[in-house]
Design a protein around this motif. Structure first.
Motif, PDB file in Angstrom:
ATOM      1  N   ASP A  82     -38.458  41.643  -4.587  1.00  0.00           N
ATOM      2  CA  ASP A  82     -36.866  41.402  -5.196  1.00  0.00           C
ATOM      3  C   ASP A  82     -36.548  42.248  -5.677  1.00  0.00           C
ATOM      4  O   ASP A  82     -35.333  42.723  -5.432  1.00  0.00           O
ATOM      5  N   TRP A  83     -37.234  43.348  -6.625  1.00  0.00           N
ATOM      6  CA  TRP A  83     -36.780  44.384  -7.104  1.00  0.00           C
ATOM      7  C   TRP A  83     -36.037  45.384  -6.149  1.00  0.00           C
ATOM      8  O   TRP A  83     -35.206  45.990  -6.240  1.00  0.00           O
ATOM      9  N   MET A  84     -37.093  45.472  -5.221  1.00  0.00           N
ATOM     10  CA  MET A  84     -36.870  46.679  -4.231  1.00  0.00           C
ATOM     11  C   MET A  84     -35.502  46.348  -3.364  1.00  0.00           C
ATOM     12  O   MET A  84     -34.906  47.246  -2.964  1.00  0.00           O
ATOM     13  N   ARG A  85     -35.313  45.136  -3.155  1.00  0.00           N
ATOM     14  CA  ARG A  85     -34.169  44.680  -2.421  1.00  0.00           C
ATOM     15  C   ARG A  85     -32.692  44.798  -3.139  1.00  0.00           C
ATOM     16  O   ARG A  85     -31.843  45.219  -2.491  1.00  0.00           O
TER      17      ARG A  85
ATOM     18  N   THR B 283     -33.634  49.744 -19.254  1.00  0.00           N
ATOM     19  CA  THR B 283     -33.433  49.342 -17.941  1.00  0.00           C
ATOM     20  C   THR B 283     -34.473  50.146 -17.128  1.00  0.00           C
ATOM     21  O   THR B 283     -34.801  49.688 -15.939  1.00  0.00           O
ATOM     22  N   HIS B 284     -35.005  51.180 -17.622  1.00  0.00           N
ATOM     23  CA  HIS B 284     -35.987  52.221 -16.642  1.00  0.00           C
ATOM     24  C   HIS B 284     -36.921  52.829 -17.812  1.00  0.00           C
ATOM     25  O   HIS B 284     -36.632  53.053 -18.790  1.00  0.00           O
TER      26      HIS B 284
ATOM     27  N   ALA C 104     -50.268  49.047  -9.670  1.00  0.00           N
ATOM     28  CA  ALA C 104     -50.106  47.594 -10.451  1.00  0.00           C
ATOM     29  C   ALA C 104     -49.013  47.838 -11.660  1.00  0.00           C
ATOM     30  O   ALA C 104     -48.270  46.891 -11.895  1.00  0.00           O
ATOM     31  N   LEU C 105     -49.353  48.883 -12.196  1.00  0.00           N
ATOM     32  CA  LEU C 105     -48.148  49.193 -13.412  1.00  0.00           C
ATOM     33  C   LEU C 105     -46.885  49.356 -12.967  1.00  0.00           C
ATOM     34  O   LEU C 105     -45.880  48.657 -13.458  1.00  0.00           O
ATOM     35  N   VAL C 106     -46.471  49.943 -11.954  1.00  0.00           N
ATOM     36  CA  VAL C 106     -45.295  50.088 -11.227  1.00  0.00           C
ATOM     37  C   VAL C 106     -44.959  48.700 -10.925  1.00  0.00           C
ATOM     38  O   VAL C 106     -43.661  48.178 -11.027  1.00  0.00           O
ATOM     39  N   ASP C 107     -45.871  48.339 -10.052  1.00  0.00           N
ATOM     40  CA  ASP C 107     -45.313  46.622  -9.808  1.00  0.00           C
ATOM     41  C   ASP C 107     -45.005  45.881 -11.059  1.00  0.00           C
ATOM     42  O   ASP C 107     -44.119  44.746 -10.889  1.00  0.00           O
TER      43      ASP C 107
ATOM     44  N   LEU D 240     -44.066  46.720 -13.851  1.00  0.00           N
ATOM     45  CA  LEU D 240     -42.575  46.800 -14.261  1.00  0.00           C
ATOM     46  C   LEU D 240     -41.208  46.374 -13.330  1.00  0.00           C
ATOM     47  O   LEU D 240     -40.373  45.818 -13.936  1.00  0.00           O
ATOM     48  N   HIS D 241     -41.223  46.502 -12.068  1.00  0.00           N
ATOM     49  CA  HIS D 241     -40.617  46.161 -11.285  1.00  0.00           C
ATOM     50  C   HIS D 241     -40.342  44.736 -11.307  1.00  0.00           C
ATOM     51  O   HIS D 241     -39.126  43.994 -11.193  1.00  0.00           O
TER      52      HIS D 241
END
Length: 647
Positions: free
Chosen positions: A143-146, A198-199, A236-239, A241-242
């Protein structure tokens, strides 16, 4: 090139095609990591690991590891024509095997053990071996990547929380150990979301032998550091957060690399990755090696590294470190210590061409990410497209704003009226680039003191100044970046060996700063005027920039809709000012959205009782005005109430 050695690695089994070799040698292979390095695979029906390493000046290359007692020559690699690539397949190997390359140079009998430049995983320092690894991972961030293109756009809110993984939070009851990637994931995601950032921007996670370099001296350009876990753990950490709607920016360092023997330096007995002449190949400030951007295979290596973090780790942006040191041949060098370019100038033409190509390729494949330049000079058009003559970055750190602003805030308020220009000068150049306003890790180390420690006055004034600083930063045009600990009003300088001082939140003034910053983040996301026109001149307008005597600034932030216009008033002295008149852009009731002097933030409670009605008295060249109470060392943010809105 020597003849083919005999041994189990010398089969005609290869992952490389002739086209791959051509692109590699041409400097245009963007994903060399897919075949260079170590790759578990099945070739001719047999499971094993395929190895490929670039060492054009080697006489012999072999793979050594825990599978052959680290014995050179047992598993030799074969040269791939005249490409300089050595390759081979070792049956029976799989993920988890530790290995290095043993190289015998054709010069002076030089021999060395090297980690894999393209290795996906390395031993935790001080270990120096590479580890065969499979990067398979089931991502859950679809969902985030889209939709991330919307979140990363220049007209979107971008408030970046800069993090050093080893010192954000530790476990004191377990020997002050740092958290693993998987341990930090839910804690960081929850904190960042609660604070409204946001980031997240990570100081370099790429493998680095010296922890005290904070990751800026990289040996493993394709591997997250093993200090905190495996590659999948970092994914998994990046995932995580996303999945919470938080973007991830990675610091990336193509400007220099350390001289540790197992790394890239003097790789095959020659200066392969770095310039041979120290006037171009040695960095005098950091005592590190500088990449040879004119060598095709080096460009392939760096371009592939950048694409790798976007491809395999779903990074939403790359912040490129020390760009200024790449652009200038005389960077930190005196007369006679540098070599002019072919036209006699000091511009590094090869580095410029590389940076342009880097940005072109990233935005070609990933138009929904951002590249960000840490560039500290007045080099023109850093964040303008290459077809216009720019370097092609999406954003650039505004180091001038950071320097001038912190210098101004460090001054005793009694003297600030003599330095009013330190705040107003920025608007002469604010829209020449797409800027990020950084209050980064570099400003709270090496004796510079923490942000609150830079503030003058007693403790109350220090906290008030800090809240004012954040409010001023957030209402200026540009994206925002704050280093971890800013939300705690941490007294100590940042120390990479210890955790942030989370216990400070037991005290009301520190909780007040945290609440203030969280409210600023939410307001910046909610109000289009604070982000929509960040990089366009029509997003800002002065009402009064000339009241140096009172150290007051009044300005507007605007969006595409005039109804969203915000009026901002800053009082940079500890003197409350009553009946202070400012010109208003439109008649009506102006609601006080935020006031940094409110009691819930630790302020004294001066304010305007929720808002003020305009009066038909011309002021500042406008037909209407507001008569305000300006709290001490505070910022006020107003928005005009529209019909039907609640006052």
């Amino acid at each position: 090139m020597t003849g083919r050695p005999v041994g189990p690695a010398c089969h005609d089994r290869s992952l490389l095609t002739e086209h791959d070799v051509y692109l590699f040698s041409e400097g245009t292979w963007l994903r060399a990591y897919e075949k260079m390095g170590a790759h578990p695979c099945v070739l001719d029906g047999e499971e094993g690991v395929y190895f490929a390493v670039w060492a054009p000046n080697a006489e012999r290359v072999s793979v050594v590891g825990d599978f052959n007692d680290w014995t050179p020559g047992k598993h030799p690699l074969c040269p791939r024509g005249s490409s300089g690539i050595w390759e081979g397949f070792i049956p029976g190997l799989g993920p988890g095997a530790r290995y290095k390359y043993h190289l015998v140079s054709r010069y002076h009998g030089y021999q060395v053990f090297k980690a894999d430049p393209y290795g996906f995983r390395h031993e935790c320092p001080p270990g120096t071996a590479s580890i065969v690894w499979d990067l398979t991972y089931e991502w859950q961030d679809g969902d985030w990547m889209r939709r991330r293109g919307r979140a990363n756009a220049l007209d979107a809110p971008m408030q970046i929380y800069e993090v050093h993984l080893g010192s954000w939070m530790r476990v004191p009851e377990e020997g002050n150990r740092w958290l693993t990637y998987r341990e930090i994931a839910p804690k960081l995601a929850e904190h960042v979301q609660r604070m409204g950032f946001t980031h997240v921007e990570f100081l370099p996670v790429m493998e680095h032998p010296f922890y005290g370099s904070w990751g800026y001296q990289i040996t493993g350009y394709f591997a997250p550091t093993a200090r905190y876990g495996t590659p999948q753990d970092f994914m998994a950490l990046v995932d995580a957060l996303h999945q919470q709607g938080i973007g991830v920016i990675l610091d990336w360092v193509p400007s220099h690399f350390p001289t540790d023997e197992h790394g890239l330096v003097f790789f095959d007995g020659t200066h392969l990755y770095e310039h041979a002449d120290p006037r171009k190949g040695f960095h005098p400030d950091w005592h590190t090696a500088i990449f040879n951007y004119g060598r095709n295979e080096v460009r392939t290596f760096l371009l592939s590294s950048a694409m790798f973090w976007l491809d395999r780790y779903h990074a939403d942006g790359l912040r490129v470190d020390a760009v200024a040191s790449m652009l200038y041949l005389d960077y930190s060098r005196g007369p006679g210590e540098w070599i002019p370019n072919e036209y006699g100038g000091r511009e590094n033409l090869e580095a410029i061409a590389f940076l342009r190509r880097l940005n072109e390729e990233i935005y070609r494949y990933y138009p929904d990410v951002q590249t960000i330049a840490e560039e500290s000079t007045a080099w023109p058009m850093v964040s303008r497209p290459t077809y216009l003559g720019g370097l092609g970055f999406g954003l650039k750190w505004d180091m001038g704003w950071m320097h001038d602003t912190l210098l101004y805030f460090s001054r005793d308020p009694i003297y600030r009226k003599y330095h009013h220009h330190e705040l107003t000068f920025r608007m002469l150049y604010a829209f020449t680039e797409n800027f990020v306003l950084p209050l980064s890790h570099d400003e709270v180390v090496h004796g510079k003191g923490s942000l609150i420690a830079k503030m003058p006055g007693d403790d109350w004034q220090k906290f008030a100044n800090l809240r004012l600083l954040y409010g001023y930063q957030y209402t200026q045009p540009g994206k925002k970046l704050l280093f971890m600990g800013a939300e705690l009003a941490q007294w100590r300088e940042w120390d990479h060996e210890t955790s942030l001082d989370w216990h400070l939140l037991e005290y009301a003034p520190h909780r007040g700063v945290q609440r203030w910053l969280a409210d600023l983040n939410r307001l910046a996301c909610r109000e289009p005027a604070l982000h929509e026109r960040d990089v366009w001149p029509d997003g800002f307008e002065w009402i009064d920039c000339n009241d140096a005597e009172n150290s007051v600034l009044v300005y507007l932030r605007k969006s595409c809709d005039p109804a969203d216009t915000l009026l901002i008033v800053c009082n940079f002295t500890p003197v409350p000012r009553q009946n202070y008149r400012v010109g208003a852009p439109a008649p009506g009731f102006w609601r006080e959205l935020l006031n940094s002097d409110a009691r819930e933030y630790g302020g004294s409670g001066w304010g305007n009782l929720g808002g003020v009605e305009t009066v038909p008295v011309p002021w500042h060249g406008r037909p209407y005005s507001l008569v305000l109470t300006l709290p001490p060392l505070a910022i006020l943010i107003f928005k005009r109430a529209t019909e039907g809105s609640v006052r």
